[in-house]
Design a protein around this motif. Structure first.
Motif, PDB file in Angstrom:
ATOM      1  N   GLY A 193       0.790  -1.295  -0.010  1.00 57.27           N
ATOM      2  CA  GLY A 193      -0.067   0.109   0.088  1.00 57.27           C
ATOM      3  C   GLY A 193       0.836   1.139   0.022  1.00 57.27           C
ATOM      4  O   GLY A 193       1.224   1.617   0.958  1.00 57.27           O
ATOM      5  N   PHE A 194       1.367   1.763  -1.251  1.00 56.51           N
ATOM      6  CA  PHE A 194       2.167   2.678  -1.416  1.00 56.51           C
ATOM      7  C   PHE A 194       1.672   4.172  -0.868  1.00 56.51           C
ATOM      8  O   PHE A 194       0.359   4.544  -1.055  1.00 56.51           O
ATOM      9  N   ILE A 195       2.642   4.780  -0.074  1.00 58.78           N
ATOM     10  CA  ILE A 195       2.456   6.087   0.471  1.00 58.78           C
ATOM     11  C   ILE A 195       3.539   7.092   0.079  1.00 58.78           C
ATOM     12  O   ILE A 195       4.359   6.879   0.477  1.00 58.78           O
ATOM     13  N   PRO A 196       3.189   7.936  -0.857  1.00 59.98           N
ATOM     14  CA  PRO A 196       4.277   9.071  -1.355  1.00 59.98           C
ATOM     15  C   PRO A 196       4.844   9.869  -0.049  1.00 59.98           C
ATOM     16  O   PRO A 196       4.007   9.938   0.959  1.00 59.98           O
ATOM     17  N   GLY A 197       5.938  10.300  -0.129  1.00 55.27           N
ATOM     18  CA  GLY A 197       6.505  11.150   0.806  1.00 55.27           C
ATOM     19  C   GLY A 197       5.978  12.247   1.254  1.00 55.27           C
ATOM     20  O   GLY A 197       6.085  12.582   2.450  1.00 55.27           O
ATOM     21  N   TRP A 198       5.193  12.786   0.364  1.00 55.31           N
ATOM     22  CA  TRP A 198       4.542  14.025   1.059  1.00 55.31           C
ATOM     23  C   TRP A 198       3.194  14.077   1.516  1.00 55.31           C
ATOM     24  O   TRP A 198       2.731  14.942   1.909  1.00 55.31           O
ATOM     25  N   VAL A 199       2.856  12.813   1.713  1.00 54.63           N
ATOM     26  CA  VAL A 199       1.665  12.576   2.373  1.00 54.63           C
ATOM     27  C   VAL A 199       1.805  13.006   3.863  1.00 54.63           C
ATOM     28  O   VAL A 199       2.587  12.587   4.468  1.00 54.63           O
ATOM     29  N   LYS A 200       0.871  13.727   4.522  1.00 53.26           N
ATOM     30  CA  LYS A 200       0.817  14.337   5.771  1.00 53.26           C
ATOM     31  C   LYS A 200       0.226  12.979   6.585  1.00 53.26           C
ATOM     32  O   LYS A 200       0.832  12.791   7.896  1.00 53.26           O
ATOM     33  N   ASP A 201      -0.755  12.544   6.587  1.00 52.98           N
ATOM     34  CA  ASP A 201      -1.610  11.526   7.353  1.00 52.98           C
ATOM     35  C   ASP A 201      -1.796  10.399   6.234  1.00 52.98           C
ATOM     36  O   ASP A 201      -2.800  10.497   5.499  1.00 52.98           O
ATOM     37  N   MET A 202      -1.267   9.254   6.618  1.00 49.65           N
ATOM     38  CA  MET A 202      -1.540   7.798   5.884  1.00 49.65           C
ATOM     39  C   MET A 202      -2.980   7.575   5.816  1.00 49.65           C
ATOM     40  O   MET A 202      -3.365   6.943   4.968  1.00 49.65           O
TER      41      MET A 202
END
Length: 254
Positions: free
Chosen positions: A64-73
């Protein structure tokens, strides 16, 4: 699309296939790998002093990919797949396509043939495996996400492409398969830009996979045994023509 897959070979066979020797080989056979679970992935590592050979490292990442710029997964959609045709242009995947390409070892994957809603029929699950058996490697992307408290989570997504004729009667998407002879080129992100590896993102040859109808046991994540891959008797699907337009399936679980 790839929303469930399996990795059931012995750890030694898996690690030999991807040429990794520095990973603790204690993971069990897994017959029903689902989104948000930890998955085994392989990335290029720095060369060791005095060696001209590229090194690879294996590690576990959240599917489940989360980009580095995401604040709240918790507020970000679940990205388990990335479309190979457009990943380099998407904000979520652009950096990983350029810098963090990975291999995802697998024994095969599951896909569901979904009839029209008005038909009243239920979905049919298929276990899709290489005809010659053994381990294969899906193309993937990785990102290490950092939370506000400084903790880090390694995350990953599997790249998909349009289905070949073998799979098209079941679903119009399939995982990208990277062959062993192309591992180095796919993983080498320092010199191989996305445009240099675009040719690797095509559907695998028509006779590479076989599709085996299986029961709906695979629908439930808590079912994790080899009985999930036991064949059942159903009519095999006919090939579907490719669907025009944009595929919106990468955010779904199945």
């Amino acid at each position: 699309m790839c929303g469930r897959y399996a990795l059931t070979q012995s750890p030694n066979d898996i690690l030999h296939f991807v040429s990794v020797v520095d990973f603790e080989p204690d993971f069990p056979a897994r017959f029903n790998i689902a989104p948000t679970q930890p998955i085994l992935v392989v990335m290029q590592a720095d060369r060791q002093p005095g060696s001209n050979l590229p090194e690879r490292r294996a590690f576990l990442a959240r599917w489940g990919f989360i980009p580095g710029w995401v604040k709240d997964m918790k507020e970000f959609p679940l990205l388990i797949n990335a479309r190979a045709e457009t990943a380099i242009g998407k904000a979520s995947f652009r950096a990983a396509m350029r810098h963090r390409r990975i291999l995802v070892p697998a024994s095969g994957f599951y896909e569901w043939m979904r009839p029209p809603k008005e038909s009243g029929e239920t979905s049919q699950a298929f276990w899709i495996r290489p005809k010659n058996g053994g381990v294969i490697a899906f193309a993937g992307l990785a990102e290490t996400w950092s939370s506000a408290d400084g903790s880090e989570v390694d995350t990953a997504a599997i790249l998909t492409t349009k289905a070949n004729r073998t799979i098209r009667g079941i679903h119009d998407r399939m995982p990208v398969v990277i062959k062993p002879e192309d591992f180095d080129r796919w993983l080498e992100c320092k010199t191989q830009e996305p445009r240099h590896v675009a040719d690797l993102l095509s559907p695998v040859e028509e006779d590479f996979f076989e599709a085996i109808p299986v029961s709906d046991l695979v629908n439930k994540v808590s079912n994790m045994g080899p009985e999930l891959q036991k064949p059942v008797a159903v009519a095999m699907p006919e090939e579907k023509p490719p669907k025009p337009g944009k595929d919106k399936s990468q955010l779904s679980l199945f």
